[in-house]
Scaffold this motif. Structure first.
Motif, short mmCIF file in Angstrom:
data_model
loop_
_atom_site.label_atom_id
_atom_site.label_comp_id
_atom_site.label_asym_id
_atom_site.label_seq_id
_atom_site.Cartn_x
_atom_site.Cartn_y
_atom_site.Cartn_z
N TYR A 6 0.80 -1.22 0.00
CA TYR A 6 0.00 0.00 0.00
C TYR A 6 0.84 1.27 0.00
CZ TYR A 6 -3.23 3.61 1.61
OH TYR A 6 -3.96 4.76 1.73
N LEU A 7 1.75 1.40 0.94
CA LEU A 7 2.51 2.65 1.07
C LEU A 7 3.36 2.95 -0.15
CD1 LEU A 7 3.52 2.68 4.85
CD2 LEU A 7 1.75 4.02 3.70
N PRO A 8 4.08 1.96 -0.75
CA PRO A 8 4.85 2.28 -1.96
C PRO A 8 3.97 2.77 -3.10
CG PRO A 8 5.61 0.21 -1.02
CD PRO A 8 4.38 0.58 -0.27
N VAL A 9 2.80 2.14 -3.30
CA VAL A 9 1.92 2.56 -4.39
C VAL A 9 1.29 3.91 -4.07
CG1 VAL A 9 -0.13 1.97 -5.74
CG2 VAL A 9 1.48 0.18 -5.08
N LEU A 29 -7.01 1.24 -3.30
CA LEU A 29 -6.56 2.62 -3.25
C LEU A 29 -7.43 3.48 -4.16
CD1 LEU A 29 -3.65 0.80 -3.38
CD2 LEU A 29 -2.71 3.09 -3.14
N VAL A 30 -7.73 4.68 -3.69
CA VAL A 30 -8.44 5.65 -4.51
C VAL A 30 -7.67 6.96 -4.44
CG1 VAL A 30 -10.54 7.00 -4.85
CG2 VAL A 30 -10.70 4.60 -4.18
N GLY A 31 -7.32 7.50 -5.60
CA GLY A 31 -6.66 8.79 -5.66
C GLY A 31 -7.52 9.77 -6.44
N ILE A 100 6.11 -3.98 -7.82
CA ILE A 100 6.77 -3.55 -6.58
C ILE A 100 7.86 -4.55 -6.23
CG2 ILE A 100 6.49 -3.03 -4.13
CD1 ILE A 100 3.45 -2.91 -6.30
N SER A 101 9.06 -4.06 -6.05
CA SER A 101 10.18 -4.93 -5.70
C SER A 101 10.17 -5.24 -4.21
CB SER A 101 11.51 -4.26 -6.08
OG SER A 101 11.76 -3.15 -5.22
N ARG A 103 12.25 -4.33 -2.15
CA ARG A 103 12.69 -3.11 -1.44
C ARG A 103 11.62 -2.03 -1.43
NH1 ARG A 103 18.24 -1.28 -4.01
NH2 ARG A 103 16.88 -1.35 -5.86
N GLY A 104 10.50 -2.29 -2.11
CA GLY A 104 9.42 -1.31 -2.14
C GLY A 104 9.52 -0.33 -3.29
N ASP A 105 10.41 -0.59 -4.24
CA ASP A 105 10.50 0.28 -5.41
C ASP A 105 9.35 -0.02 -6.37
OD1 ASP A 105 12.90 1.42 -4.50
OD2 ASP A 105 14.06 -0.25 -5.34
N VAL A 106 8.74 1.02 -6.93
CA VAL A 106 7.61 0.87 -7.83
C VAL A 106 8.05 1.17 -9.26
CG1 VAL A 106 5.29 1.67 -8.41
CG2 VAL A 106 5.99 1.52 -6.01
N SER A 107 7.73 0.28 -10.17
CA SER A 107 8.07 0.48 -11.58
C SER A 107 6.81 0.32 -12.42
CB SER A 107 9.13 -0.53 -12.03
OG SER A 107 8.68 -1.86 -11.86
N VAL A 108 6.74 1.08 -13.51
CA VAL A 108 5.61 0.99 -14.43
C VAL A 108 5.90 -0.09 -15.46
CG1 VAL A 108 4.20 2.22 -16.11
CG2 VAL A 108 5.05 3.43 -14.10
#
Length: 216
Positions: A6-9, A29-31, A100-101, A103-108
């Protein structure tokens, strides 16, 4: 658990200009943006990419302008994110993929470039209204086994907090909670008891609720 994603995204979407909250209207999640009307983005979380995740995204298309799915990427490169057919399906449907890796890294993985059709304005309006009325972000996306801290529950707890010191008239409770009249009358959670017309007191269940969800 999905909540670990949740937090990384959330940080990823906030960096893109969205105000993000978890577990609203059944969405992880809602943005929303500050525009009028707001742009709504929904993201669904799973530990791995699978068909269920895509089905959830398809359902969310009716209430959002943009849909993403997010999952952990396989350390060995054997997950669905490496399957060209899975990526192509998301691309054709306009569903963005986030990896999400550990380590918490987010990639598209797949960009959400095609706007999703808005076919259910009532559901979309409920989603936006709940997001805007909810104070803070009390529920991490992906939570399934705990009661949801909805905007309504937050307001009911506000009523309970004002009644903790003793009986009050509705107009006095309404000073801190504008919808107090409706909340006290409906008494959805069994936290309130009417002593006489327009006067309410807190029940034992209400006091237990304040212990479980202490108010600041």
């Amino acid at each position: 658990m999905e909540t670990s994603l949740y937090l990384p995204v959330k940080a990823f979407l906030e960096a893109a200009g969205y105000s993000v909250k978890g577990e609203i209207g059944g969405c992880d999640l809602v943005g929303i943006t500050a525009d009028d009307p707001p742009v709504v983005v929904v993201c669904e979380l799973k530990l791995t990419f699978n068909l269920e995740l895509i089905l959830q995204a398809v359902d969310r298309a009716a209430i959002s302008d943009e849909v993403w799915i997010a999952a952990k990427v396989s350390a060995k490169g054997r997950g669905r994110e490496s399957d060209k057919r899975y990526r192509d399906l998301c691309r054709r449907m306009g569903i963005g993929m986030l990896g999400i890796s550990d380590r918490g890294d987010v990639s598209v993985i797949v960009a959400s470039v095609s706007p999703m059709p808005r076919t259910n304005p009532k559901r979309r309006s409920r989603l936006v209204r709940e997001h805007q009325k909810r104070r803070g972000d009390p529920v991490p996306g992906g939570s399934t086994r705990t009661p949801m801290m909805t905007a309504y529950r937050q307001q009911a707890l506000g009523c309970a907090a004002r009644l903790a010191a003793g009986p009050l008239r509705v107009r006095d409770v309404r000073e801190g909670v504008p919808d107090a009249g409706k909340i006290l009358l409906s008494n959805v959670y069994g936290w309130f008891e009417r002593l006489e017309k327009g006067v309410y007191v807190l029940t034992d269940a209400g006091r237990e609720a304040l212990i479980r969800w202490p108010q600041q």
